[in-house]
Design a protein around this motif. Sequence first.
Motif, PDB file in Angstrom:
ATOM      1  N   GLU A 168      22.384  16.129  -4.399  1.00 29.52           N
ATOM      2  CA  GLU A 168      20.842  16.355  -4.049  1.00 29.52           C
ATOM      3  C   GLU A 168      20.267  14.684  -3.906  1.00 29.52           C
ATOM      4  OE1 GLU A 168      19.603  19.337  -6.675  1.00 29.52           O
ATOM      5  OE2 GLU A 168      19.582  20.702  -5.068  1.00 29.52           O
ATOM      6  N   TYR A 169      19.545  14.480  -3.190  1.00 29.29           N
ATOM      7  CA  TYR A 169      18.685  13.143  -3.057  1.00 29.29           C
ATOM      8  C   TYR A 169      17.329  13.672  -3.059  1.00 29.29           C
ATOM      9  CZ  TYR A 169      23.455  11.500  -2.391  1.00 29.29           C
ATOM     10  OH  TYR A 169      24.725  11.225  -2.486  1.00 29.29           O
ATOM     11  N   TRP A 170      16.356  12.673  -3.860  1.00 28.60           N
ATOM     12  CA  TRP A 170      14.877  12.844  -3.566  1.00 28.60           C
ATOM     13  C   TRP A 170      14.385  11.615  -2.724  1.00 28.60           C
ATOM     14  CZ3 TRP A 170      17.662  15.212  -7.441  1.00 28.60           C
ATOM     15  CH2 TRP A 170      17.403  16.660  -7.498  1.00 28.60           C
ATOM     16  N   ILE A 171      13.456  12.118  -1.626  1.00 28.02           N
ATOM     17  CA  ILE A 171      12.836  10.849  -1.251  1.00 28.02           C
ATOM     18  C   ILE A 171      11.493  10.962  -1.504  1.00 28.02           C
ATOM     19  CG2 ILE A 171      12.163  10.004   1.070  1.00 28.02           C
ATOM     20  CD1 ILE A 171      14.680  12.204   1.337  1.00 28.02           C
ATOM     21  N   GLY A 224      12.856  -0.419  -7.785  1.00 22.22           N
ATOM     22  CA  GLY A 224      12.617   0.767  -8.612  1.00 22.22           C
ATOM     23  C   GLY A 224      12.206   2.135  -8.067  1.00 22.22           C
ATOM     24  N   PRO A 225      12.318   3.177  -8.702  1.00 22.29           N
ATOM     25  CA  PRO A 225      11.613   4.414  -8.041  1.00 22.29           C
ATOM     26  C   PRO A 225      10.288   4.333  -8.008  1.00 22.29           C
ATOM     27  CG  PRO A 225      12.307   4.793 -10.449  1.00 22.29           C
ATOM     28  CD  PRO A 225      12.291   3.269 -10.113  1.00 22.29           C
ATOM     29  N   VAL A 226       9.672   5.195  -7.032  1.00 21.10           N
ATOM     30  CA  VAL A 226       8.280   5.212  -6.866  1.00 21.10           C
ATOM     31  C   VAL A 226       7.623   6.263  -8.053  1.00 21.10           C
ATOM     32  CG1 VAL A 226       6.298   6.163  -5.569  1.00 21.10           C
ATOM     33  CG2 VAL A 226       8.532   5.107  -4.395  1.00 21.10           C
ATOM     34  N   PHE A 227       8.563   7.136  -8.571  1.00 19.06           N
ATOM     35  CA  PHE A 227       8.070   8.016  -9.804  1.00 19.06           C
ATOM     36  C   PHE A 227       9.331   8.030 -10.551  1.00 19.06           C
ATOM     37  CE2 PHE A 227       5.981   9.535  -5.871  1.00 19.06           C
ATOM     38  CZ  PHE A 227       4.618   9.328  -6.209  1.00 19.06           C
ATOM     39  N   ARG A 287       0.788  -1.109  -0.033  1.00 13.08           N
ATOM     40  CA  ARG A 287       0.027  -0.105  -0.077  1.00 13.08           C
ATOM     41  C   ARG A 287       0.895   1.249  -0.104  1.00 13.08           C
ATOM     42  NH1 ARG A 287      -4.485   1.630   4.408  1.00 13.08           N
ATOM     43  NH2 ARG A 287      -4.922   3.788   3.272  1.00 13.08           N
ATOM     44  N   TYR A 288       1.891   1.440   0.981  1.00 12.74           N
ATOM     45  CA  TYR A 288       2.819   2.403   0.770  1.00 12.74           C
ATOM     46  C   TYR A 288       4.311   2.138   0.494  1.00 12.74           C
ATOM     47  CZ  TYR A 288      -0.608   4.403   3.838  1.00 12.74           C
ATOM     48  OH  TYR A 288      -1.951   4.999   4.403  1.00 12.74           O
ATOM     49  N   VAL A 289       4.801   2.878  -0.347  1.00 11.72           N
ATOM     50  CA  VAL A 289       6.148   2.599  -1.140  1.00 11.72           C
ATOM     51  C   VAL A 289       7.002   3.792  -0.971  1.00 11.72           C
ATOM     52  CG1 VAL A 289       5.497   0.855  -2.725  1.00 11.72           C
ATOM     53  CG2 VAL A 289       5.091   3.262  -3.394  1.00 11.72           C
ATOM     54  N   TYR A 290       8.163   3.623  -0.924  1.00 16.97           N
ATOM     55  CA  TYR A 290       9.144   4.816  -0.940  1.00 16.97           C
ATOM     56  C   TYR A 290      10.301   4.334  -1.497  1.00 16.97           C
ATOM     57  CZ  TYR A 290      12.395   2.370   2.261  1.00 16.97           C
ATOM     58  OH  TYR A 290      13.515   1.457   3.103  1.00 16.97           O
ATOM     59  N   ALA A 291      11.164   5.371  -1.914  1.00 17.76           N
ATOM     60  CA  ALA A 291      12.450   5.226  -2.670  1.00 17.76           C
ATOM     61  C   ALA A 291      13.142   6.100  -2.681  1.00 17.76           C
ATOM     62  CB  ALA A 291      11.998   4.912  -4.175  1.00 17.76           C
TER      63      ALA A 291
END
Length: 449
Positions: free
Chosen positions: A140-143, A104-107, A83-87
């Motif tokens: 830079e990193y993106w959560i 994989g990435p979420v987006f 249900r919930y995912v992160y990357a």
Amino acid sequence: MRPLRSILSRIVVLHIIAVAVTTLTISFALTWLLDRAIDNIHDEAMRKQATSIAAHLRAGPDGKPILQLPPEIEAIYSQPYNRYVYAVVDAEGAVLFSSQANRGPVFADWDKSKLSSEEERRGDATISGVSLRKTLNDREYWIQTGENLSNRDALTDDITSGFFREVGWITVPILLVLLVIDIAIFRRALWPLKQASAIAQQIGPTRTDIRLPADDVPLEVKPLMTAVNRALDRLDEGFRVQREFAADAAHELRTPLTVVRTRLELVEDKELVAGLRKDLDGISHLVNQLLEFAEVETAELADDETADLRDICEDVAAFVAPIAIAQKKTVSLTGSELPVLVHGNAEMIRRAVLNLAKNAVEHTAENTIVEFDLATDGTISIKDAGPGIAADEKDAIFQRFWRRDRNRSGSTGLGLSIVRRIAEIHNATLRLDNAPTGGAIFSLAFRRT
Ligand SMILES: Nc1ncnc2c1ncn2[C@@H]1O[C@H](COP(=O)(O)OP(=O)(O)OP(=O)(O)O)[C@@H](O)[C@H]1O
Ligand SMILES: [Mg+2]
């Protein structure tokens, strides 16, 4: 389709339409608001998740980022159905950490600003969430955090459809209660109109004084009531003028008749005088009957008036006895010897009984008896031994100016109309029967006091 004539049925129909429209509008509006509220909660949750993951992202000794999530946060991403995912991804799109099985990435394509809302479709599912930028050692990193909306939809659909059902069900009793209240209010509001209709029923040529109650009716109806009352005022005035004219005309005729009668004294030809006097008697009788007719037309009975029927019968019998004897007929009076008191006007009742008595004496055969009978219940009956009344004449004889023999002198056809009107004023029952032995029986039943 015929439009609904009754106000109540219109209210019921309009009410049902109004409540149906309101129910739908409220349900849709509330569902939309609920959806928005759920969206806001979701965005807020995603932002919080991203922030807490960011808090655990730090640079390792080699400068590479390390992510160590406490178990309670890890638990969120180990739920069934993902249900919930992160990357966590870097500027080139390389995935450093991911909760997803495919790492994989979420987006895959995301906005690289500080914080942005994201949405991506994967097959049938929609992943919605945020991307949050964090800088570590100038890199830079993106959560990215996301929620699979197909799982969420199942839940919110449950809430919204349940909500729909409940709102729908609540409106049914509300509709019924409102309807009952409205019907009660309108019935109450229309009640004075029913009363006014009952009063209007009593208005007629003999009761032109009655007016509709304009004060107790709803304001919207008041102008109609007032206008009807004014129309009745005008009609009443017209009636009064007409009635007064008939009475005045009859009254005015009396003086010239007396003058003519006096002048007759001067005529020498006695045979001519006798003929003319008979004619004059006929005209005087007509004038008197017209005057009486006009008087009883407008007469009313006072509430406290009483009359003694015994007294009236004795009086009338004594009055017609000499007339009868002159025609070789007799008059008898039987029944109650004691006073019989009734609610009525003695003078009017006397006129009625006298008219019946004169008719009986007139039509009874020679050597027969006109029988007056007074019952203690307040019924006077007068029986003669004449030709009686044929069945087809029974209604006609009570009409004004109707007489069987129009050539008969001194017959106006007004006597029985006067009797009928007096009976009406007294609420008395006027009956006409034929005696088995022949002859007519007229009876008047009054109400005893
Ligand atoms: N007792 C009766 N028997 C038979 N016919 C009657 C009797 N009473 C009335 N009638 C008939 O009914 C007619 C109407 O009667 P009504 O009393 O109204 O008028 P009238 O007697 O003709 O005139 P008025 O009463 O003015 O003298 C009479 O002309 C007569 O033809
Ligand atoms: Mg008569």
